[in-house]
Design a protein around this motif. Structure first.
Motif, short mmCIF file in Angstrom:
data_model
loop_
_atom_site.label_atom_id
_atom_site.label_comp_id
_atom_site.label_asym_id
_atom_site.label_seq_id
_atom_site.Cartn_x
_atom_site.Cartn_y
_atom_site.Cartn_z
N SER A 167 86.14 42.32 -12.01
CA SER A 167 86.24 42.34 -10.54
C SER A 167 84.97 42.97 -9.99
O SER A 167 84.24 43.65 -10.72
CB SER A 167 87.46 43.16 -10.10
N ILE A 168 84.72 42.74 -8.70
CA ILE A 168 83.55 43.38 -8.07
C ILE A 168 83.75 44.89 -8.08
O ILE A 168 82.84 45.66 -8.43
CB ILE A 168 83.37 42.91 -6.61
N GLU A 169 84.96 45.32 -7.72
CA GLU A 169 85.22 46.77 -7.63
C GLU A 169 85.05 47.44 -8.99
O GLU A 169 84.46 48.52 -9.09
CB GLU A 169 86.63 47.03 -7.09
N GLY A 170 85.61 46.81 -10.04
CA GLY A 170 85.53 47.39 -11.38
C GLY A 170 84.10 47.42 -11.90
O GLY A 170 83.69 48.38 -12.55
N THR A 171 83.35 46.38 -11.60
CA THR A 171 81.96 46.33 -12.05
C THR A 171 81.13 47.37 -11.29
O THR A 171 80.29 48.07 -11.89
CB THR A 171 81.38 44.91 -11.83
#
Ligand SMILES: [Zn+2]
Length: 235
Positions: A167-171
């Protein structure tokens, strides 16, 4: 269509947040796969990472063909295309020019988990791609993807790093953790030998840190700080 625009806006936000945290400079990029497709979105080459907007975001296929957008492609696009090709579960790829990670690579010091921010990268040293040249060809992109392997980060010696996630957030959270892990490792190493985490410590810390509420908290924190710094206007 609005889902794509939401994704573009979130990507533009991530780009500005990475810039605020000085993990990208005038170069560096972040991309996100359009869910369920072989296409992805990425910030363009010429636009400052501090002010990239939704309308600036480019769309590419996995052959590196630009499908949408008016700006030039990021010069190191093969890092993204070749990683998405071999890692079907990867939804987001960031290429950072992150100072502390680069400094460790200049001194040939392996980055091994020794604090909580290092745990999500797993036990042992984060792999290092040794050639400092920019990643302009598919062959170089393949080699970076091979160095990354099944992991979520690889260091590009003297240059920066690549971070991949689901995900964008996780990355984004992993980008924050990677640089902080390198900074802590550097300062601790000035004091003497560094005590590394055991496998059990890595696993238990990573389990907590990889939870979505924690990732969202990291994202929200840096979104708020970036906004306070004035870098979130006119998305
Ligand atoms: Zn680069």
């Amino acid at each position: 269509m609005s889902e794509i625009n939401d994704l573009k806006k979130k990507l533009a936000m991530a780009c500005r947040m990475l810039c605020f945290r000085e993990l990208v400079d005038y170069s560096g990029h972040i991309s996100v796969r359009i869910p369920g497709t072989d296409r992805f979105l990425v910030n363009p080459h010429p636009i400052s990472r501090a002010e990239v907007k939704l309308e600036d975001i480019l769309t590419f296929d996995l052959d590196g063909n630009r499908l949408e957008g008016k700006w030039d492609l990021p010069s190191e696009l093969p890092m993204h295309t070749r990683t998405y090709r071999v890692r079907k579960e990867v939804q987001c790829v960031a290429h950072l020019h992150n100072r502390m990670v680069v400094i460790l690579s200049m001194a040939d010091r392996p980055l091994i988990p020794a604090s909580n921010t290092g745990a999500i990268f797993g036990l042992g040293a984060i792999p290092v791609y040794l050639d400092p040249a920019l990643i302009h060809t598919n062959e170089q992109g393949d080699e970076v993807a091979r160095t990354l392997g099944a992991g979520n980060a690889a260091i590009l010696r003297g240059h920066g790093s690549i971070v991949a996630g689901e995900s964008i957030e996780g990355t984004f959270a992993a980008c924050i953790d990677l640089e902080e892990s390198a900074a802590r490792f550097y300062y601790a190493s000035l004091l003497g030998p560094v005590r590394f985490y055991t496998e059990d410590e890595v696993n238990r810390v990573a389990k907590g840190r990889g939870r979505m509420p924690v990732i969202q908290k990291i994202w929200d924190h840096y979104a708020a700080k970036t906004k306070l710094a004035g870098l979130m206007a006119n998305l």
